[in-house]
Write an enzyme that holds these catalytic residues in place. Structure first.
Site, PDB file in Angstrom:
ATOM      1  N   CYS A 178       0.793  -1.234   0.000  1.00  0.00           N
ATOM      2  CA  CYS A 178       0.000   0.000   0.000  1.00  0.00           C
ATOM      3  C   CYS A 178       0.823   1.281   0.000  1.00  0.00           C
ATOM      4  O   CYS A 178       0.252   2.374  -0.082  1.00  0.00           O
ATOM      5  CB  CYS A 178      -0.948   0.006   1.201  1.00  0.00           C
ATOM      6  SG  CYS A 178      -1.972  -1.470   1.276  1.00  0.00           S
ATOM      7  N   HIS A 320      -3.822   7.925   5.445  1.00  0.00           N
ATOM      8  CA  HIS A 320      -4.046   6.635   4.782  1.00  0.00           C
ATOM      9  C   HIS A 320      -5.489   6.213   5.035  1.00  0.00           C
ATOM     10  O   HIS A 320      -6.154   5.705   4.145  1.00  0.00           O
ATOM     11  CB  HIS A 320      -3.049   5.613   5.326  1.00  0.00           C
ATOM     12  CG  HIS A 320      -2.903   4.386   4.508  1.00  0.00           C
ATOM     13  ND1 HIS A 320      -2.594   4.412   3.168  1.00  0.00           N
ATOM     14  CD2 HIS A 320      -3.024   3.069   4.856  1.00  0.00           C
ATOM     15  CE1 HIS A 320      -2.523   3.164   2.711  1.00  0.00           C
ATOM     16  NE2 HIS A 320      -2.779   2.337   3.717  1.00  0.00           N
ATOM     17  N   HIS A 359     -10.229   0.958  -0.621  1.00  0.00           N
ATOM     18  CA  HIS A 359      -8.790   0.753  -0.486  1.00  0.00           C
ATOM     19  C   HIS A 359      -8.260   0.204  -1.806  1.00  0.00           C
ATOM     20  O   HIS A 359      -8.650  -0.872  -2.247  1.00  0.00           O
ATOM     21  CB  HIS A 359      -8.495  -0.216   0.654  1.00  0.00           C
ATOM     22  CG  HIS A 359      -7.092  -0.110   1.168  1.00  0.00           C
ATOM     23  ND1 HIS A 359      -6.076   0.511   0.463  1.00  0.00           N
ATOM     24  CD2 HIS A 359      -6.511  -0.551   2.325  1.00  0.00           C
ATOM     25  CE1 HIS A 359      -4.950   0.447   1.160  1.00  0.00           C
ATOM     26  NE2 HIS A 359      -5.187  -0.180   2.285  1.00  0.00           N
TER      27      HIS A 359
END
Length: 430
Positions: A178, A320, A359
């Site tokens: 990520c 995030h 996500h």
């Protein structure tokens, strides 16, 4: 831009973001992207893919791209070639071409060897490999042909996008979970600062909405992958006491980066200046992160020190924001460690775009930096959607009530990943 010779950038020649190209759910261009991100308008919808229903998984929401309009998005690509590629490749090609177009650059005036393409993907062409390995009754007609190599390689979206625009510089694909999107931009900064390239198209592509990936995150326990079924748009609730985890998201996005002197010489519209990037491998826990906040605070402080800025200058933090407990509280604790003399009410606004696009793993850092740059450009803070009841650990300003006009010139983008990785990007208003 005269790129017939190698340029030697001066130490004060900053890097700027001049183009944004996106192929995201419900989002055909940068204008739609800004509208969705700024207002917190979720593109997470009900997941109605038969394979999820057949698997009986408690996953009911995702940000889904849907069918890709090849002829509309890539009109110069012949149908014969398009038929050989998969959606990962086609979407990435469109995002790269759109980023270049949005920048206003005339590619005929740039030496091809001075254009680079750097992409990020956490897992590559998952659907193709799943279908190939499981050998469906009617296999892919290209599976036994040379063109199958296009569909199966993680690197092919970048290489074929580069062929599409005639780029002959560095072309590569990173895979760093990520934080990969941040890393792609970080590598772009190095290429531009070293004078190895004049234009870098840094982006990401991710298509994880398949049962196999859902099972991976469900295996981590409750609170990781949201089970929301009644209202998919509210599935992702970062920094909220009622958080339930994240939703999967898919698509492609690319940013056009160049040196500020070149952009100004051609009268380009500049979204933001990219001050710097710093990445740290905590070398700690494989799936968790520093929950005290000291590590993240130190990385933020470091990237700002290099840029000659101070933590007190930060006007916004793009988190995030996965709507998982550890991520959410770690970010808030890091802000308190970064600014220990500030009360919670005085901490900089801190938001997340995960409620909008879910996500997207290897692309998440690209979306974050694009959103942050547009906030600086428009002088407007984006809303964090679905934030109704603050977690006591995260009870500070998350711009929950709606987009907000603001005067600020410094913003920070945060990115974290399994494998003990932390990444920070600093951006400045031009």
């Amino acid at each position: 831009m005269d790129s017939s010779r190698t340029l030697s950038p001066g130490p004060s020649d900053a890097i700027v973001l001049t183009g944004i190209g996106c192929v995201l759910p419900g989002t055909p261009d940068v204008h739609a992207f800004w509208d969705h991100v700024s207002t917190g308008t979720s593109q997470v919808t009900r997941l109605e893919r038969p394979e999820f229903e057949a698997a009986g998984l408690p996953v009911h929401a995702a940000a889904q791209l849907g069918d890709f309009d090849t002829a509309g998005r890539l009109p110069d690509l012949s149908p014969a070639h398009a038929a050989k590629y998969n959606r990962d490749i086609l979407a990435t090609m469109a995002a790269v071409e759109d980023a270049l177009k949005d920048s206003g650059l005339d590619r005929d005036r740039i030496a091809p060897e001075r254009i680079s393409v750097i992409q990020s993907s956490s897992r590559g062409p998952l659907s193709w490999w799943r279908d190939t390995i499981t050998a469906p009754p009617e296999p892919d007609p290209y599976a036994g042909k040379a063109s199958a190599m296009f569909r199966g390689l993680t690197s092919c979206p970048a290489t074929l996008a580069a062929i599409g625009i005639g780029a002959r510089g560095l072309v590569t694909t990173l895979s760093s979970a990520c934080v990969g999107g941040h890393h792609a931009i970080g590598l772009a900064l190095r290429e531009l600062r070293a004078g190895s390239a004049d234009v870098v198209l840094a982006g990401g592509h991710e298509f994880p909405v398949i049962p196999e990936i859902a099972r991976c995150y469900l295996g981590l326990g409750d609170g990781v992958l949201s089970p929301e079924a009644d209202d998919p748009a509210s599935a992702v609730r970062p920094y909220d006491a009622g958080r339930r985890g994240f939703a999967l998201g898919e698509g492609a996005m690319t940013l056009c980066l160049e040196r500020e002197s070149s952009a100004r010489a051609r009268g380009a519209r500049i979204y933001a200046r990219v001050l710097g990037h710093r990445a740290l491998n905590e070398a700690g826990h494989a799936t968790s992160m520093d929950l005290v906040g000291d590590v993240t605070a130190s990385v933020v402080r470091g990237v700002l020190d290099e840029a000659g800025r101070k933590p007190e200058d930060i006007g916004y933090v793009c988190g995030h924001g996965t709507a998982t407990r550890y991520n959410d509280i770690a970010e808030s604790r890091a802000l308190r460690r970064l600014l220990p003399r500030h009360d919670d009410a005085d901490l900089p606004p801190h938001g997340s775009n995960k409620p909008v696009y879910g996500h997207t793993f290897g692309m998440a850092g690209i979306i974050n930096v694009a959103a942050t740059a547009l906030m600086l450009h428009h002088q407007r803070l984006a809303r964090t959607a679905n934030h109704l009841s603050p977690d006591p650990e995260c009870d500070h300003d998350h711009v929950a009530d709606g987009p907000r006009d603001a005067e600020f010139d410094l913003a920070v983008s945060l990115s974290f990943a399994f494998g003990s990785q932390t990444s920070v990007m600093a951006l400045e208003r031009v």
